[in-house]
Scaffold this motif. Sequence first.
Motif, short mmCIF file in Angstrom:
data_model
loop_
_atom_site.label_atom_id
_atom_site.label_comp_id
_atom_site.label_asym_id
_atom_site.label_seq_id
_atom_site.Cartn_x
_atom_site.Cartn_y
_atom_site.Cartn_z
N ARG A 38 -12.56 -3.71 -7.14
CA ARG A 38 -13.01 -4.27 -5.96
C ARG A 38 -12.98 -5.22 -6.00
O ARG A 38 -13.56 -6.77 -7.21
N LEU A 39 -12.34 -6.13 -5.22
CA LEU A 39 -12.31 -8.18 -4.73
C LEU A 39 -13.38 -8.78 -4.56
O LEU A 39 -13.72 -8.82 -3.04
N LEU A 62 -5.27 -11.15 3.63
CA LEU A 62 -4.41 -9.86 3.20
C LEU A 62 -4.94 -8.90 3.51
O LEU A 62 -4.17 -7.61 3.47
N GLU A 63 -6.23 -8.58 4.53
CA GLU A 63 -6.27 -7.51 5.00
C GLU A 63 -5.40 -7.17 6.25
O GLU A 63 -4.88 -6.07 6.71
N PRO A 71 -13.95 -1.48 2.96
CA PRO A 71 -14.71 -0.48 3.71
C PRO A 71 -15.82 -1.22 3.91
O PRO A 71 -16.73 -2.34 3.60
N PRO A 72 -16.12 -0.70 5.25
CA PRO A 72 -18.05 -1.11 5.50
C PRO A 72 -19.45 -1.31 4.19
O PRO A 72 -19.35 -0.95 3.38
N VAL A 77 -10.85 -4.12 -1.44
CA VAL A 77 -10.16 -3.60 -2.24
C VAL A 77 -8.51 -3.23 -1.95
O VAL A 77 -8.23 -3.55 -0.89
N ILE A 78 -7.75 -3.01 -2.91
CA ILE A 78 -6.82 -2.71 -2.46
C ILE A 78 -5.92 -1.75 -2.62
O ILE A 78 -6.70 -0.94 -2.39
N ALA A 79 -5.01 -1.87 -1.69
CA ALA A 79 -4.94 -1.01 -0.58
C ALA A 79 -4.25 0.49 -1.30
O ALA A 79 -3.36 0.24 -2.16
#
Length: 222
Positions: A38-39, A62-63, A71-72, A77-79
């Motif tokens: 988790r970032l 980055l997203e 995520p809602p 998080v990294i893909a």
Amino acid sequence: MLDRPTEVPAGRPGRLVEQVHARLRRAVLDGELEVGERLRDSVLAEQLGVSRAPVREALRMLEQSGLLLKPPNRSYVIARFTESDIRELARMRVGHETLAVRVVVRERLSLGPAAAALEDLRVAADSRVEATVIAADRAFHEALVACARQARLDASYGALRDQVELAMRQTDAYGRGREGLVRRHADLLGTLRGAVAAGDPQVAMEQLERHILEGMACPDAL
């Protein structure tokens, strides 16, 4: 612990977002930030020595580029790419690169940039530094697309390449493909030169397609 970005000139707040984005992008692609981790913007801001605002903007960028997921009601998080994702990325990469080859051959454009990139790849391979080899491999394919002199194609391919690099790192494609790396690219460039001389892109496009699909471990994707 992430390194802090360099000092930002006064009156250039946008530059800080660029620096934070560049730093986080490399941390994602180099595996410094782990898949599934988790970032949290507060933690990253503290590590980088900046406020949360530029970190939030960098994470959003980055997203948008496909490297992170949100995520809602949860942190970024990294893909993590599935087999289906990788096959799709491989197909898109084939489309971009073979289109570039078609344009280069039909218009008999110079392969000079790709030739220069091949020499850089030789030097990188001799260094045996993984990050240098990966960067040189990527630079060769970017140079190949650039040979077509199509600005929109360049931009579209550039947006795709970060996802491709992350996917290949997650599947250890670079480790598996290290043996014979320079030879395969030299053979490909030789075929491309022959295609330009003959004015027929078909053989070069087929070889490039195999090169991409085998490199991304999905030879039957097309």
